[in-house]
Write an enzyme that holds these catalytic residues in place. Sequence first.
Site, PDB file in Angstrom:
ATOM      1  CG  ASP A 377      47.415  42.194 -27.734  1.00  0.00           C
ATOM      2  OD1 ASP A 377      46.275  42.612 -28.102  1.00  0.00           O
ATOM      3  OD2 ASP A 377      47.565  41.150 -27.900  1.00  0.00           O
ATOM      4  CE  LYS A 378      41.031  40.657 -23.085  1.00  0.00           C
ATOM      5  NZ  LYS A 378      41.173  39.239 -22.879  1.00  0.00           N
ATOM      6  CB  THR A 379      44.221  38.020 -26.422  1.00  0.00           C
ATOM      7  OG1 THR A 379      43.010  38.655 -25.979  1.00  0.00           O
ATOM      8  CG2 THR A 379      44.081  36.584 -26.404  1.00  0.00           C
ATOM      9  CB  THR A 525      41.710  43.893 -25.587  1.00  0.00           C
ATOM     10  OG1 THR A 525      40.933  42.609 -26.095  1.00  0.00           O
ATOM     11  CG2 THR A 525      40.739  44.841 -25.190  1.00  0.00           C
ATOM     12  N   GLY A 526      40.872  43.554 -28.957  1.00  0.00           N
ATOM     13  CA  GLY A 526      39.931  43.504 -29.646  1.00  0.00           C
ATOM     14  C   GLY A 526      38.590  42.993 -29.054  1.00  0.00           C
ATOM     15  CE  LYS A 553      45.497  44.643 -30.956  1.00  0.00           C
ATOM     16  NZ  LYS A 553      45.949  43.362 -30.668  1.00  0.00           N
ATOM     17  CG  ASP A 572      50.314  37.640 -29.156  1.00  0.00           C
ATOM     18  OD1 ASP A 572      50.277  38.632 -30.013  1.00  0.00           O
ATOM     19  OD2 ASP A 572      49.181  36.747 -28.805  1.00  0.00           O
ATOM     20  CG  ASP A 576      49.897  42.504 -31.287  1.00  0.00           C
ATOM     21  OD1 ASP A 576      48.680  42.817 -31.508  1.00  0.00           O
ATOM     22  OD2 ASP A 576      50.159  41.784 -30.297  1.00  0.00           O
TER      23      ASP A 576
END
Length: 690
Positions: A377-379, A525-526, A553, A572, A576
């Site tokens: 996940d990016k953020t 990512t969103g 996701k 994180d 998720d």
Amino acid sequence: MTQHDVGHEHGDHQQSDHKGHGAHEGHGGGGHDHGDHGDHVAMFRRLFWIMLVLAVPTVLTSPMFADLLGYQLPDVPGIGWVAPVLGTVMFVWGGRPFITGAIEEIRSRAPGMMLLIGMAITVAFVASLAASVGLISHTLEFWWELALLIVIMLLGHWIEMRSLAQTSSALDSLAALLPDEAERVEGDEIVAVDPAELVIDDVVVVRPGGRVPADGVVTQGAAAMNESMITGESAAVRRSVGDQVVAGTVATDSGLRVRVSAVGDDTALAGIRRLVAEAQGSSSRAQRLADRAAAWLFWYALGAAIIAAVVWLLVSDPATTLERVITVLIIACPHALGLAIPLVVSITTERAARGGVLVKDRLALEQMRTVDTVLFDKTGTLTRGEPAVTGVHSVGMPEGELLALAAAAETDSEHPLAKAIVRAAREQGLDVPAATNFSASPAVGVRATVGGATVRVGGPYLLEEERLDPLPQTEPWAGAGATVLHVVRDGQAIGALSVADEIRPESREAVEALHHAGLQIVMITGDAEPVARAVAAELGIDEVFAGVRPEHKADKVAELQDRGRTVAMVGDGVNDAPALARADVGIAIGAGTDVAIASAGVILASDDPRSVLSIIRLSRAAYRKMTQNLWWAAGYNLVSVPLAAGVLAPVGFVMPMAVGAILMSLSTVIVALNAQTLRRLDLSPGAAPR
């Protein structure tokens, strides 16, 4: 996002929503119930030393042992009864744990190692007692072997329980991190209280060098916090007013006042204790394999004993037959096999916890070695999850001066972008001038008087009001999805700032190392496509899923799995949950103050994505040790039982019982020592997976 999406103060700051987290119950599983390891250690240690003292005269006065070494027993009245009496005491007292365990296995119809040990010492005792009272041949007197067998088995169990107790001490050490007393603020007084008496919203004083007594928020002061006991990170982290602090962490350089936000079982430490305890109690494929192997070994040994009895009765006398049967049952004790997996998984769990890797589901840890795709996940995972100044362009002045002017104008703003600008100026040690007449206009920007000039900072609507064109140097920023803020002084554009979700400096190293280990890296990512592509290009990520809503996701995880990939999802832990649960291995990252994440099998206490490599190293090392121990333990039994039964008797070799007992004890010690080497495993972020 582009510059046209942002008004700053003034508009919506688009970030993924990380507030919710769906609960997902963790994987349960039964494991070995080792009871109170500390009590067992004391019991087996005490029994071992007592039985060792009794074993010395038992062995030395055993007629068969004297014959083997070629010495004569002294002609002392009653010496012939020393071995029978002491041997009986050893069987009743020292053999009790094994007899009790054997009875339990019979009752549960689950034959295993305790039944084999119980059978071995019972057969040896009965044969020796019968020989001593003259019911059978004196050559079947095995008091010395009974004594050695009990001592060896007690030693093996002491080693096992001590290792398990050391593993459990990881939990005890977490509890020991809490201070003995807390200093609570009561009006104008500071009162010392037991940390257990604290309640939510109490304010406590944490003095320099002192430990935080409960999770909370800093209300006064700032300090460099040593959080290594929670996160595994050795470097101190600066915590100031508004920041979360965790029970057990240490204020290294100055004092704090903290408002308690969680107590008792709701604290991070309590959560970590629960996770480690669940991991130690969860079962695993390798453990179940070892349990099945022990059961198979029971029937294998029993079958070998029966065949040996039949064959030796046909070719020899009953005494020799009984000796072979006894030897088979004694050396078939699967104690090493029983140690093979429990020691590895217990030590692995402890070693992981000390390295900031919380293994909630052992199956997840085992499967990590087979993962070929890591989905980040990016953020908040590859990036910090908060805006940061990523670029500065000035016109006719040093960039530092431009940043200081922007920070001055933004000082009184509470907007996340404003805080990012002020933080960047402070980190660079810039002298930020004082500002007056501050005002903020939604969707436009901020205005303040700095050094007698009017300074404005804002997005595209600010430029429209001032009738200015965007600086051409900002186009690449906007194209990469960054937020572009222009700085205007007295109606003239004097520069611009790029603000974006900052990529963690460790992320690039993590991606490179995972690539080197042969894994494919995917990012989800969103955020919009330009933002995602820019981050992926900078980090060298193989594939990107952009614009994905949290609830979708898990579908992307399934898509990768449908391609035949074994997927580890790293998030994180916020929004998720479905994806973490859907992945072959779910890894929650950055859980130092949120250990209630239940959707992941593995939780990383630190925010460092390189910690994923630690899981790979741990998984591979644990698998190697499990495999080595299983082969050694099972292989010993598979080879020694036929030798004890006399399969090589036609060529003149029959394994003596003494040799079998020594080899059995050696295999137990080797398995235990092999598992202990896991304690030296390097879990530092810079270490390479093997």
